[in-house]
Design a protein around this motif. Structure first.
Motif, PDB file in Angstrom:
ATOM      1  N   GLY A   1       0.792  -1.221   0.000  1.00  0.00           N
ATOM      2  CA  GLY A   1       0.000   0.000   0.000  1.00  0.00           C
ATOM      3  C   GLY A   1       0.822   1.268   0.000  1.00  0.00           C
ATOM      4  N   VAL A   2       2.126   1.158  -0.068  1.00  0.00           N
ATOM      5  CA  VAL A   2       3.005   2.329  -0.003  1.00  0.00           C
ATOM      6  C   VAL A   2       3.138   2.945  -1.394  1.00  0.00           C
ATOM      7  CG1 VAL A   2       5.366   3.113   0.472  1.00  0.00           C
ATOM      8  CG2 VAL A   2       4.266   1.444   1.986  1.00  0.00           C
ATOM      9  N   ARG A   3       3.031   4.272  -1.454  1.00  0.00           N
ATOM     10  CA  ARG A   3       3.176   4.982  -2.731  1.00  0.00           C
ATOM     11  C   ARG A   3       4.588   5.538  -2.917  1.00  0.00           C
ATOM     12  NH1 ARG A   3      -1.096   6.789  -0.120  1.00  0.00           N
ATOM     13  NH2 ARG A   3      -0.107   8.789   0.324  1.00  0.00           N
ATOM     14  N   HIS A   4       5.160   6.078  -1.824  1.00  0.00           N
ATOM     15  CA  HIS A   4       6.470   6.730  -1.933  1.00  0.00           C
ATOM     16  C   HIS A   4       7.333   6.324  -0.745  1.00  0.00           C
ATOM     17  CE1 HIS A   4       9.037  10.653  -2.066  1.00  0.00           C
ATOM     18  NE2 HIS A   4       9.652   9.645  -2.666  1.00  0.00           N
ATOM     19  N   LEU A   5       8.484   5.755  -1.048  1.00  0.00           N
ATOM     20  CA  LEU A   5       9.461   5.330  -0.042  1.00  0.00           C
ATOM     21  C   LEU A   5      10.642   6.282  -0.072  1.00  0.00           C
ATOM     22  CD1 LEU A   5      10.940   3.188   1.826  1.00  0.00           C
ATOM     23  CD2 LEU A   5      11.681   2.094  -0.310  1.00  0.00           C
ATOM     24  N   VAL A   6      11.038   6.792   1.086  1.00  0.00           N
ATOM     25  CA  VAL A   6      12.264   7.575   1.207  1.00  0.00           C
ATOM     26  C   VAL A   6      13.231   6.790   2.086  1.00  0.00           C
ATOM     27  CG1 VAL A   6      13.336   9.641   2.193  1.00  0.00           C
ATOM     28  CG2 VAL A   6      11.254   9.847   0.834  1.00  0.00           C
ATOM     29  N   ASP A   7      14.388   6.457   1.536  1.00  0.00           N
ATOM     30  CA  ASP A   7      15.416   5.739   2.285  1.00  0.00           C
ATOM     31  C   ASP A   7      16.437   6.766   2.773  1.00  0.00           C
ATOM     32  OD1 ASP A   7      17.140   3.909   3.379  1.00  0.00           O
ATOM     33  OD2 ASP A   7      17.267   2.650   1.594  1.00  0.00           O
ATOM     34  N   VAL A   8      16.420   7.034   4.065  1.00  0.00           N
ATOM     35  CA  VAL A   8      17.274   8.054   4.662  1.00  0.00           C
ATOM     36  C   VAL A   8      18.673   7.475   4.861  1.00  0.00           C
ATOM     37  CG1 VAL A   8      17.574   9.626   6.609  1.00  0.00           C
ATOM     38  CG2 VAL A   8      15.263   9.035   5.830  1.00  0.00           C
ATOM     39  N   GLY A   9      19.662   8.095   4.216  1.00  0.00           N
ATOM     40  CA  GLY A   9      21.000   7.519   4.233  1.00  0.00           C
ATOM     41  C   GLY A   9      21.059   6.223   3.465  1.00  0.00           C
ATOM     42  N   GLY A  10      20.327   6.159   2.364  1.00  0.00           N
ATOM     43  CA  GLY A  10      20.133   4.907   1.623  1.00  0.00           C
ATOM     44  C   GLY A  10      21.284   4.468   0.766  1.00  0.00           C
TER      45      GLY A  10
ATOM     46  N   SER B   1      23.823   3.503  -1.989  1.00  0.00           N
ATOM     47  CA  SER B   1      23.622   3.258  -3.418  1.00  0.00           C
ATOM     48  C   SER B   1      22.343   2.497  -3.725  1.00  0.00           C
ATOM     49  CB  SER B   1      24.832   2.531  -4.020  1.00  0.00           C
ATOM     50  OG  SER B   1      25.139   1.370  -3.284  1.00  0.00           O
ATOM     51  N   GLY B   2      21.416   2.444  -2.740  1.00  0.00           N
ATOM     52  CA  GLY B   2      20.051   2.050  -3.042  1.00  0.00           C
ATOM     53  C   GLY B   2      19.691   0.592  -2.941  1.00  0.00           C
ATOM     54  N   ALA B   3      20.381  -0.193  -2.131  1.00  0.00           N
ATOM     55  CA  ALA B   3      20.101  -1.628  -2.065  1.00  0.00           C
ATOM     56  C   ALA B   3      18.651  -1.915  -1.702  1.00  0.00           C
ATOM     57  CB  ALA B   3      21.038  -2.296  -1.060  1.00  0.00           C
ATOM     58  N   PHE B   4      18.134  -1.240  -0.667  1.00  0.00           N
ATOM     59  CA  PHE B   4      16.757  -1.511  -0.246  1.00  0.00           C
ATOM     60  C   PHE B   4      15.764  -0.960  -1.259  1.00  0.00           C
ATOM     61  CE2 PHE B   4      12.873  -0.549   2.202  1.00  0.00           C
ATOM     62  CZ  PHE B   4      12.567  -1.840   2.621  1.00  0.00           C
ATOM     63  N   CYS B   5      16.015   0.248  -1.762  1.00  0.00           N
ATOM     64  CA  CYS B   5      15.101   0.844  -2.734  1.00  0.00           C
ATOM     65  C   CYS B   5      15.007   0.003  -4.000  1.00  0.00           C
ATOM     66  CB  CYS B   5      15.535   2.262  -3.081  1.00  0.00           C
ATOM     67  SG  CYS B   5      15.160   3.487  -1.800  1.00  0.00           S
ATOM     68  N   VAL B   6      16.140  -0.473  -4.507  1.00  0.00           N
ATOM     69  CA  VAL B   6      16.132  -1.298  -5.711  1.00  0.00           C
ATOM     70  C   VAL B   6      15.271  -2.540  -5.486  1.00  0.00           C
ATOM     71  CG1 VAL B   6      17.550  -2.764  -7.209  1.00  0.00           C
ATOM     72  CG2 VAL B   6      18.314  -0.448  -6.628  1.00  0.00           C
ATOM     73  N   SER B   7      15.452  -3.197  -4.351  1.00  0.00           N
ATOM     74  CA  SER B   7      14.669  -4.403  -4.060  1.00  0.00           C
ATOM     75  C   SER B   7      13.183  -4.079  -3.943  1.00  0.00           C
ATOM     76  CB  SER B   7      15.161  -5.043  -2.759  1.00  0.00           C
ATOM     77  OG  SER B   7      16.465  -5.557  -2.912  1.00  0.00           O
ATOM     78  N   ALA B   8      12.866  -2.956  -3.286  1.00  0.00           N
ATOM     79  CA  ALA B   8      11.465  -2.576  -3.118  1.00  0.00           C
ATOM     80  C   ALA B   8      10.817  -2.251  -4.460  1.00  0.00           C
ATOM     81  CB  ALA B   8      11.374  -1.380  -2.177  1.00  0.00           C
ATOM     82  N   LEU B   9      11.516  -1.535  -5.322  1.00  0.00           N
ATOM     83  CA  LEU B   9      10.961  -1.156  -6.622  1.00  0.00           C
ATOM     84  C   LEU B   9      10.781  -2.368  -7.529  1.00  0.00           C
ATOM     85  CD1 LEU B   9      13.028   2.097  -7.193  1.00  0.00           C
ATOM     86  CD2 LEU B   9      10.573   1.967  -6.750  1.00  0.00           C
ATOM     87  N   ARG B  10      11.682  -3.320  -7.440  1.00  0.00           N
ATOM     88  CA  ARG B  10      11.546  -4.536  -8.247  1.00  0.00           C
ATOM     89  C   ARG B  10      10.349  -5.367  -7.801  1.00  0.00           C
ATOM     90  NH1 ARG B  10      17.249  -7.482  -8.288  1.00  0.00           N
ATOM     91  NH2 ARG B  10      16.428  -8.590 -10.098  1.00  0.00           N
ATOM     92  N   ALA B  11      10.029  -5.306  -6.519  1.00  0.00           N
ATOM     93  CA  ALA B  11       8.912  -6.094  -5.999  1.00  0.00           C
ATOM     94  C   ALA B  11       7.567  -5.401  -6.161  1.00  0.00           C
ATOM     95  CB  ALA B  11       9.149  -6.409  -4.523  1.00  0.00           C
ATOM     96  N   HIS B  12       7.582  -4.056  -6.280  1.00  0.00           N
ATOM     97  CA  HIS B  12       6.330  -3.294  -6.316  1.00  0.00           C
ATOM     98  C   HIS B  12       6.359  -2.303  -7.474  1.00  0.00           C
ATOM     99  CE1 HIS B  12       5.042  -4.916  -2.424  1.00  0.00           C
ATOM    100  NE2 HIS B  12       6.282  -4.741  -2.020  1.00  0.00           N
ATOM    101  N   PRO B  13       5.813  -2.677  -8.624  1.00  0.00           N
ATOM    102  CA  PRO B  13       5.895  -1.832  -9.824  1.00  0.00           C
ATOM    103  C   PRO B  13       5.247  -0.455  -9.666  1.00  0.00           C
ATOM    104  CG  PRO B  13       5.258  -4.073 -10.394  1.00  0.00           C
ATOM    105  CD  PRO B  13       5.214  -3.992  -8.902  1.00  0.00           C
ATOM    106  N   GLY B  14       4.288  -0.299  -8.752  1.00  0.00           N
ATOM    107  CA  GLY B  14       3.621   0.985  -8.584  1.00  0.00           C
ATOM    108  C   GLY B  14       4.301   1.917  -7.601  1.00  0.00           C
TER     109      GLY B  14
ATOM    110  N   GLY C   1      13.355   7.272 -13.530  1.00  0.00           N
ATOM    111  CA  GLY C   1      11.997   7.763 -13.381  1.00  0.00           C
ATOM    112  C   GLY C   1      11.275   7.222 -12.172  1.00  0.00           C
ATOM    113  N   ARG C   2      11.801   6.164 -11.568  1.00  0.00           N
ATOM    114  CA  ARG C   2      11.185   5.591 -10.365  1.00  0.00           C
ATOM    115  C   ARG C   2      12.083   5.726  -9.141  1.00  0.00           C
ATOM    116  NH1 ARG C   2       9.766  -0.284 -10.772  1.00  0.00           N
ATOM    117  NH2 ARG C   2       8.487   0.259  -8.947  1.00  0.00           N
ATOM    118  N   LEU C   3      13.390   5.711  -9.360  1.00  0.00           N
ATOM    119  CA  LEU C   3      14.347   5.848  -8.266  1.00  0.00           C
ATOM    120  C   LEU C   3      15.065   7.189  -8.416  1.00  0.00           C
ATOM    121  CD1 LEU C   3      15.852   4.779  -5.809  1.00  0.00           C
ATOM    122  CD2 LEU C   3      17.374   3.516  -7.344  1.00  0.00           C
ATOM    123  N   GLU C   4      14.828   8.069  -7.457  1.00  0.00           N
ATOM    124  CA  GLU C   4      15.388   9.418  -7.499  1.00  0.00           C
ATOM    125  C   GLU C   4      16.400   9.605  -6.381  1.00  0.00           C
ATOM    126  OE1 GLU C   4      14.680  11.367  -9.941  1.00  0.00           O
ATOM    127  OE2 GLU C   4      13.030  10.178 -10.782  1.00  0.00           O
ATOM    128  N   PHE C   5      17.235  10.622  -6.544  1.00  0.00           N
ATOM    129  CA  PHE C   5      18.225  10.968  -5.517  1.00  0.00           C
ATOM    130  C   PHE C   5      17.945  12.377  -5.007  1.00  0.00           C
ATOM    131  CE2 PHE C   5      22.476  12.698  -4.292  1.00  0.00           C
ATOM    132  CZ  PHE C   5      22.672  11.876  -3.188  1.00  0.00           C
TER     133      PHE C   5
END
Length: 335
Positions: free
Chosen positions: A164-173, A175-188, A214-218
């Motif tokens: 149900g999450v629309r926007h994830l912010v990884d604080v101190g993230g 090079s994006g390990a968690f964000c990459v995994s989250a985006l691959r699992a949740h296309p929206g 377009g989905r993973l921003e810095f």
């Protein structure tokens, strides 16, 4: 002969260094392709055969490689995913950081014991000024963080239930390990890594590698100097709070509470001590490493839940993975 715990403790210094050397010079990568003798491996890699054989004998004694009756070395099946450079669990960058970063700073422990950390570190640069001092040290650190974070992130994403999450912010993230995994699992899902400007080029590499433009921003920034964190319905702290004191964690989580949408959540992803603080071993070792390399420490799940509660998050839950990194979740209730 010394008891095994003393033997491992006394000679463990060599284990870490030969592990790093074997990875750095391609020994594990060569053996991943098939068994080979020390002489064959040395010839293939252009290494000194006498030194390599001695190194392999140490690795064998620590059960990091195995040898057959034809004196051919190979990788144990259960260790191959961690030693082979081609695997997501490869620990080469972490072993490099342990040797080149952590071990180089352990000499301060003697002064810490007699004078205390605050007095010894008073005139030293801030921890991340050292870590991000050069492009080489920055890449080494970020590669290590990727290696210890990416494989387990797929499991942490499942545990976090981000449907149900629309926007994830990884604080101190990083090079994006968690964000990459989250985006691959949740296309929206859309995600933002919020970190120091030096991290930007390395996140861009991962964004291109995984096709996430377009989905993973810095968002460049300093979470200490910034008045507020970027707003989102889910904010994540992965191996961040363990870098800092309890007071600093309270400050960061208070900012996270203000940035978090009503009904949203905060994810704290960390190594966790058992409630009695008797282990696990990796957490105990890295707790000492945090003392030397940063200003923080590792905590129990209960201690993180208390910090979340103090910041205003409720319904705190502990979700354990099958690896070293676990999840503590706090929710921001709707008014």
């Amino acid at each position: 002969m010394l008891p095994r715990p003393l033997t491992n403790a006394l000679y463990g210094l060599y284990a870490t260094h030969v592990l790093h050397m074997a990875d750095r010079h391609g020994v594990f990568a060569h053996l991943a392709a098939g068994p080979a003798t020390a002489a064959e491996t040395a010839a293939a890699l252009g290494l000194d055969p006498d030194t390599l054989e001695r190194l392999l004998l140490v690795l064998e004694a620590f059960e990091l490689v195995e040898r057959d009756d034809r004196n051919r070395y190979g990788l144990p099946t259960e260790l191959a995913p961690y030693l082979d450079r081609g695997g997501d669990r490869h620990i080469g960058a972490m072993s490099a950081h342990m040797v080149n970063g952590a071990a180089a700073q352990l000499g301060r422990l003697d002064a810490y014991l007699t004078r205390g950390k605050a007095g010894v570190d008073a005139d030293l640069p801030a921890p991340f000024d050292v870590i991000y001092a050069t492009p080489e040290s920055t890449r080494e650190f970020l590669d290590a963080m990727w290696q210890i974070g990416f494989d387990v992130s797929a499991e942490l994403v499942r545990l976090a239930d981000l449907g149900g999450v629309r926007h994830l912010v990884d604080v101190g993230g990083a090079s994006g390990a968690f964000c990459v995994s989250a985006l691959r699992a949740h296309p929206g899902l859309a995600a933002t890594v919020y970190d120091l400007p030096q991290v930007g080029p390395y996140l861009a590499e991962r964004t291109e590698e995984y096709g996430l433009a377009g989905r993973l921003e810095f968002a460049p920034g300093d979470f200490f100097r910034a008045a507020e964190l970027p707003e989102a319905d889910c904010l994540a702290f992965g191996y961040i709070l363990s870098d800092w004191t309890d007071d600093t964690c309270r400050e960061l989580l208070a900012k996270a509470h203000r940035a978090c949408a009503d009904g949203g959540r905060v994810l704290v992803m960390e190594r966790l001590f058992d409630e009695g603080r008797r282990g696990p071993l990796a957490t105990s070792v890295m707790n000492l490493s945090m003392h030397v390399e940063t200003e923080g420490r590792h905590r129990t799940a209960g201690e993180y839940a208390d910090l979340l509660s103090e910041a205003g998050f409720g319904d705190c839950r502990v979700l354990r993975s099958s690896q070293d990194k676990h999840l503590v979740v706090g929710y921001k209730t709707r008014p």
